[in-house]
Design a protein around this motif. Structure first.
Motif, PDB file in Angstrom:
ATOM      1  N   TYR A 291       0.849  -1.218  -0.155  1.00 55.21           N
ATOM      2  CA  TYR A 291       0.009   0.115  -0.070  1.00 55.21           C
ATOM      3  C   TYR A 291       0.878   1.243  -0.129  1.00 55.21           C
ATOM      4  O   TYR A 291       0.927   2.001   0.763  1.00 55.21           O
ATOM      5  CB  TYR A 291      -0.820  -0.109   1.211  1.00 55.21           C
ATOM      6  CG  TYR A 291      -2.179   0.873   0.974  1.00 55.21           C
ATOM      7  CD1 TYR A 291      -2.970   0.759   0.045  1.00 55.21           C
ATOM      8  CD2 TYR A 291      -2.498   1.915   1.900  1.00 55.21           C
ATOM      9  CE1 TYR A 291      -4.134   1.476  -0.096  1.00 55.21           C
ATOM     10  CE2 TYR A 291      -3.429   2.687   2.074  1.00 55.21           C
ATOM     11  CZ  TYR A 291      -4.316   2.455   1.030  1.00 55.21           C
ATOM     12  OH  TYR A 291      -5.432   3.301   1.014  1.00 55.21           O
TER      13      TYR A 291
ATOM     14  N   GLU B  89      -4.089  -4.714  -4.186  1.00 50.63           N
ATOM     15  CA  GLU B  89      -4.083  -3.640  -4.778  1.00 50.63           C
ATOM     16  C   GLU B  89      -3.082  -3.402  -5.951  1.00 50.63           C
ATOM     17  O   GLU B  89      -3.276  -2.860  -7.044  1.00 50.63           O
ATOM     18  CB  GLU B  89      -3.970  -2.373  -4.002  1.00 50.63           C
ATOM     19  CG  GLU B  89      -4.185  -1.005  -4.880  1.00 50.63           C
ATOM     20  CD  GLU B  89      -4.276   0.205  -3.760  1.00 50.63           C
ATOM     21  OE1 GLU B  89      -5.360   0.261  -3.002  1.00 50.63           O
ATOM     22  OE2 GLU B  89      -3.577   0.768  -3.832  1.00 50.63           O
TER      23      GLU B  89
ATOM     24  N   THR C  49      -1.932   6.671  -2.804  1.00 48.28           N
ATOM     25  CA  THR C  49      -1.311   5.467  -3.266  1.00 48.28           C
ATOM     26  C   THR C  49      -1.351   5.604  -4.933  1.00 48.28           C
ATOM     27  O   THR C  49      -0.527   5.159  -5.654  1.00 48.28           O
ATOM     28  CB  THR C  49      -2.106   4.192  -2.934  1.00 48.28           C
ATOM     29  OG1 THR C  49      -3.375   4.312  -3.119  1.00 48.28           O
ATOM     30  CG2 THR C  49      -1.828   4.115  -1.478  1.00 48.28           C
TER      31      THR C  49
END
Length: 274
Positions: free
Chosen positions: A44, A182, A206
């Motif tokens: 992250y 992610e 991010t």
């Protein structure tokens, strides 16, 4: 089913349990062990990620280090997986989650959220060559990647409720949700418009980090909703909750949080300016 208001959750769930069967077991454990165990998601960036030296670094890591220093102990980082973290019932395995967690009504049932430490909005991201998707209203029938167990996944389900904030708008009818890591979601989006994914819902910071690193993606439309990020603790230790609040407030007052935020994000998100 009994209904609990957002305001009630803020008071009852976030401030922490007012009464506990045991007084301060977490602080006692941290002091005796001489270390603070913080849990994070290690994919992250720029909040917590693995660098080229195979070290977990980032905004949240530096804040956790500052908390540990203030407590006079060392910091240990563990990465058990996001769904495990948000599931609560840590049973003494971990002490704290300085991990960019947004409170929800569901999470507040198993975790305490003693205080907010920064804010950052959620955004819609598409491949740089995408032309058909200009906002969340264009997501009907589209494949949208999100972090598994994240508030972004709940956003696509239209189930997200963030206590203490205004209702979130869902301008789409239905989407094809693709929960994944992610980092993998952004990699899939980078393959081309509509190749594996049509869009990703993620955090502004991010996303900017990945764009600055050369990812062929772009942000479209307005921010989807504002994300208040709070310190998360296992339920039931009022003394530990109070100690964490005292420590974070001291780090904010002496400028430590601002310095860390500026280092990683170029702005003081701890003051709500990001």
């Amino acid at each position: 089913m009994k209904f609990y208001s957002a305001a009630g959750l803020v008071l009852a769930g976030f401030i922490g349990t007012a009464a506990s069967a045991f007084a301060g077991p977490t602080l006692d454990r941290v002091t005796k062990a001489g270390e603070l165990v913080n849990v994070v998601d290690n994919s992250y960036p720029p909040f917590s990620y693995i660098n080229e030296n195979n070290e977990v670094v980032g905004f949240d890591i530096d804040i956790a280090k500052a908390v540990a220093d203030r407590l006079g102990v060392k910091l240990r980082i563990e990465t058990p997986g996001w769904e495990t973290i948000v599931g609560g019932k840590w049973q003494g395995r971990w002490d704290i989650c300085i991990c960019s967690m947004t409170p929800t009504e569901q999470r507040a049932q198993v975790l305490d959220f003693p205080l907010e430490y920064y804010r950052s909005p959620a955004v819609l991201v598409v491949n740089k060559d995408e032309k058909a998707i200009q906002s969340a209203a264009d997501l009907d029938g589209k494949r949208v990647g999100v972090g598994t167990g994240s508030t972004y996944e709940a956003y696509l389900d239209k189930s997200i409720v963030i206590p203490g904030t205004k209702p979130i708008d869902f301008p789409f009818k239905s989407v094809i949700k693709v929960p994944t890591d992610e980092t993998v979601a952004f990699q899939d989006l980078a393959l081309g418009a509509g190749v594996r994914l049509d869009a990703v819902v993620a955090n502004l910071a991010t996303t900017k980090e990945r764009i600055d690193a050369g990812a062929p993606v772009k942000i479209v439309g307005k921010p989807l909703y504002g994300e208040p990020n709070w310190i998360a603790l296992d339920k039931g230790d009022a003394e530990w909750n109070a100690k964490v609040v005292e420590t974070i407030n001291a780090l904010k007052a002496d400028g430590t949080l601002k310095a860390i935020s500026t280092k990683w994000l170029g702005a003081d998100v701890t003051a709500g300016d990001f």
